[in-house]
Design a protein around this motif. Sequence first.
Motif, short mmCIF file in Angstrom:
data_model
loop_
_atom_site.label_atom_id
_atom_site.label_comp_id
_atom_site.label_asym_id
_atom_site.label_seq_id
_atom_site.Cartn_x
_atom_site.Cartn_y
_atom_site.Cartn_z
N LEU A 171 -6.19 2.14 -2.53
CA LEU A 171 -4.89 1.59 -2.00
C LEU A 171 -4.78 1.76 -0.46
O LEU A 171 -3.94 1.19 0.19
CB LEU A 171 -3.63 2.61 -2.50
CG LEU A 171 -3.47 2.38 -4.00
CD1 LEU A 171 -2.19 3.35 -4.56
CD2 LEU A 171 -2.97 0.91 -4.19
N ASN A 172 -5.64 2.87 0.14
CA ASN A 172 -5.50 2.90 1.50
C ASN A 172 -6.67 2.19 2.34
O ASN A 172 -7.49 2.58 3.21
CB ASN A 172 -6.06 4.30 1.63
CG ASN A 172 -4.76 5.10 1.27
OD1 ASN A 172 -3.30 4.91 1.35
ND2 ASN A 172 -5.01 6.45 0.92
N VAL A 173 -6.90 0.72 1.99
CA VAL A 173 -7.56 -0.16 2.82
C VAL A 173 -7.23 -0.43 4.02
O VAL A 173 -6.01 -0.72 4.32
CB VAL A 173 -7.82 -1.51 1.86
CG1 VAL A 173 -8.65 -2.33 2.77
CG2 VAL A 173 -8.38 -1.09 0.41
N PRO A 174 -7.96 -0.43 5.13
CA PRO A 174 -7.47 -0.70 6.61
C PRO A 174 -6.91 -2.07 6.55
O PRO A 174 -7.38 -3.09 5.88
CB PRO A 174 -8.63 -0.43 7.43
CG PRO A 174 -9.69 0.13 6.67
CD PRO A 174 -9.44 0.06 5.09
N VAL A 175 -5.99 -2.19 7.60
CA VAL A 175 -5.12 -3.70 7.58
C VAL A 175 -6.16 -4.61 7.85
O VAL A 175 -6.13 -5.70 7.43
CB VAL A 175 -4.26 -3.65 8.49
CG1 VAL A 175 -3.64 -4.90 8.81
CG2 VAL A 175 -2.97 -2.69 8.20
N ASN A 176 -7.28 -4.46 8.54
CA ASN A 176 -8.29 -5.72 9.13
C ASN A 176 -9.10 -5.87 8.09
O ASN A 176 -9.63 -7.12 8.02
CB ASN A 176 -9.02 -5.10 10.32
CG ASN A 176 -9.59 -3.76 10.02
OD1 ASN A 176 -9.61 -3.10 9.14
ND2 ASN A 176 -10.77 -3.69 11.10
N ILE B 95 -0.96 -9.39 3.26
CA ILE B 95 -0.03 -8.67 4.57
C ILE B 95 0.85 -9.74 4.98
O ILE B 95 1.40 -9.59 6.25
CB ILE B 95 -1.09 -8.01 5.66
CG1 ILE B 95 -2.21 -9.06 6.04
CG2 ILE B 95 -1.92 -6.78 4.94
CD1 ILE B 95 -3.22 -8.65 7.16
N GLY B 96 1.11 -10.89 4.40
CA GLY B 96 2.04 -11.77 4.78
C GLY B 96 1.53 -12.74 5.79
O GLY B 96 2.37 -13.55 6.37
#
Length: 113
Positions: free
Chosen positions: A65-70, A77-78
Amino acid sequence: MKQWMRMTAGLGLLLALPWAQGEEAPACIEVTVGGYKTPDYNCLSRQMGNDPQAAAAAQRAQDALNVPVNERAPNSIGLATPAATSVRMGNTFGTSVKPQRPPVPANNSPLPK
């Protein structure tokens, strides 16, 4: 003498048996209301929580669940993706800035004017 020792050892084991089992969890209670059975899910969860690999599985789930945004997928992420944009634009994707719209329907109302 050997028989006396065996009896004493057996008696000692029988007396130690209740303490060796440890503390038992209380039994889960099922309630029936109007013909529908409703189990106690909190109790069932506690009973199933004795898995030694559960901590490792929970840690793996938390890490997933804690995958980095990049590193996330753009649609999670929309952000717009080419596939989503082509669906939105229709057959004008890449040729016009105005999205494809269906033609305006003719007013063929069955009601008289």
